[in-house]
Design a protein around this motif. Structure first.
Motif, PDB file in Angstrom:
ATOM      1  N   PRO A  31      14.481  39.277  83.277  1.00  0.00           N
ATOM      2  CA  PRO A  31      13.389  38.470  82.736  1.00  0.00           C
ATOM      3  C   PRO A  31      12.455  38.049  83.881  1.00  0.00           C
ATOM      4  O   PRO A  31      12.820  38.144  85.057  1.00  0.00           O
ATOM      5  N   CYS A  82      17.798  29.070  79.811  1.00  0.00           N
ATOM      6  CA  CYS A  82      16.345  28.830  79.810  1.00  0.00           C
ATOM      7  C   CYS A  82      16.055  27.339  79.760  1.00  0.00           C
ATOM      8  O   CYS A  82      15.186  26.843  80.474  1.00  0.00           O
ATOM      9  N   ILE A  98      13.778  25.623  82.392  1.00  0.00           N
ATOM     10  CA  ILE A  98      12.460  25.130  81.954  1.00  0.00           C
ATOM     11  C   ILE A  98      12.324  23.630  82.204  1.00  0.00           C
ATOM     12  O   ILE A  98      11.259  23.149  82.580  1.00  0.00           O
ATOM     13  N   CYS A 134      10.709  28.757  85.549  1.00  0.00           N
ATOM     14  CA  CYS A 134      10.315  29.728  84.520  1.00  0.00           C
ATOM     15  C   CYS A 134       8.821  29.991  84.662  1.00  0.00           C
ATOM     16  O   CYS A 134       8.027  29.055  84.530  1.00  0.00           O
ATOM     17  N   PRO A 135       8.432  31.229  84.919  1.00  0.00           N
ATOM     18  CA  PRO A 135       7.000  31.518  85.090  1.00  0.00           C
ATOM     19  C   PRO A 135       6.149  31.059  83.905  1.00  0.00           C
ATOM     20  O   PRO A 135       5.014  30.622  84.089  1.00  0.00           O
ATOM     21  N   TYR A 163       7.430  28.720  75.280  1.00  0.00           N
ATOM     22  CA  TYR A 163       7.821  29.553  76.429  1.00  0.00           C
ATOM     23  C   TYR A 163       8.804  30.644  76.028  1.00  0.00           C
ATOM     24  O   TYR A 163       8.717  31.775  76.490  1.00  0.00           O
ATOM     25  N   CYS A 197       8.321  34.716  76.436  1.00  0.00           N
ATOM     26  CA  CYS A 197       9.310  35.548  77.128  1.00  0.00           C
ATOM     27  C   CYS A 197       9.830  36.648  76.204  1.00  0.00           C
ATOM     28  O   CYS A 197      10.000  37.798  76.610  1.00  0.00           O
ATOM     29  N   VAL A 220      14.535  34.680  73.242  1.00  0.00           N
ATOM     30  CA  VAL A 220      15.261  34.561  74.511  1.00  0.00           C
ATOM     31  C   VAL A 220      15.673  33.106  74.731  1.00  0.00           C
ATOM     32  O   VAL A 220      14.840  32.212  74.673  1.00  0.00           O
ATOM     33  N   PRO A 243      18.516  33.788  80.466  1.00  0.00           N
ATOM     34  CA  PRO A 243      18.136  34.974  81.247  1.00  0.00           C
ATOM     35  C   PRO A 243      19.196  36.068  81.230  1.00  0.00           C
ATOM     36  O   PRO A 243      18.879  37.263  81.215  1.00  0.00           O
TER      37      PRO A 243
HETATM   38 FE1  SF4 Z   1      11.688  31.566  81.259  1.00  0.00          FE
HETATM   39 FE2  SF4 Z   1      12.339  33.879  80.142  1.00  0.00          FE
HETATM   40 FE3  SF4 Z   1      13.522  33.111  82.389  1.00  0.00          FE
HETATM   41 FE4  SF4 Z   1      14.083  31.915  80.090  1.00  0.00          FE
HETATM   42  S1  SF4 Z   1      14.512  34.040  80.628  1.00  0.00           S
HETATM   43  S2  SF4 Z   1      13.683  30.891  82.037  1.00  0.00           S
HETATM   44  S3  SF4 Z   1      12.075  31.892  79.071  1.00  0.00           S
HETATM   45  S4  SF4 Z   1      11.361  33.621  82.113  1.00  0.00           S
END
Ligand code: SF4
Length: 199
Positions: free
Chosen positions: A20, A100, A104, A117-118, A154, A158, A183, A186
């Motif tokens: 991810p 996540c 997050i 988390c981007p 978010y 994703c 999702v 990860p």
């Molecule tokens: Fe963010 Fe996706 Fe990583 Fe979860 S898996 S923390 S939603 S980038």
């Protein structure tokens, strides 16, 4: 992981295919800076443990990636924390890879930090350019994802990226990780991706 043996040298290819965005971002930063700060190491180490990298391979992986330091410095400053994440030092707690939700709502990355988390933590400009260039997404797919992020969805952003990345393996829009699941972890993203590659 689901039993696939993962070695240190497989990680870069797996990152491109099946990680991810949060973990791909840590991998890319590690390759670029030859280093990761503490929170990033912690997030990434536990994820890699979760995909099936053994502690021996994890030490090979990190030692090779930290190209700018000596073996001594590596052993003194980093090895303990890697082993700690595997429950082999200190309190010997068996830490789970972060979900996540934990990533997050966790500490916001500061300058030079790549954890988080981007979708939650990147600026809109960074997210947009990363989707267009690193992931090669179309303008309209990028817009869809950015608009999900703007409404704080978010997980949906994703999940949409997962669908696009796996469209060539037959994953359709709305299918998510299967049966429309979005999702939430990860490592679930990774496991579902590997399963699709093996189908
Ligand atoms: Fe963010 Fe996706 Fe990583 Fe979860 S898996 S923390 S939603 S980038």
């Amino acid at each position: 992981g689901d039993g696939e043996e993962i070695t240190a040298e497989m990680v870069p290819d797996l990152a491109r295919q099946s990680f991810p965005m949060c973990m791909r971002s840590l991998e890319d930063t590690l390759r670029g800076s030859k280093h990761l700060k503490h929170e990033g190491r912690q997030q990434y180490n536990l994820f890699l443990k979760g995909i099936g990298l053994s502690v021996e391979e994890a030490i090979v992986f990190w030692r090779k990636a930290f190209k700018l330091i000596t073996d001594d410095a590596f052993n003194k400053n980093y090895k303990y924390n890697i082993r700690h994440g595997y429950g082999l030092e200190g309190s010997r707690k068996n830490y789970s890879p972060k979900s996540c939700q934990q990533i997050i709502t966790g500490a916001t990355p500061g300058p030079g930090q790549a954890h988080g988390c981007p979708f939650r933590h990147y600026s809109e400009a960074n997210l947009t350019s990363s989707l267009l260039t690193t992931y090669g997404l179309s303008g309209s797919d990028t817009k869809d994802i950015v608009s999900a992020v703007k409404s704080s969805h978010y997980h949906l952003a994703c999940t949409r990226l997962f669908e696009i990345q796996h469209a060539k393996l037959g994953v359709a829009k709305g299918e998510g990780l299967g049966k429309g699941d979005s999702v939430d972890h990860p490592n679930r993203y990774f496991d579902r991706s590997r399963a699709l590659y093996k189908e």
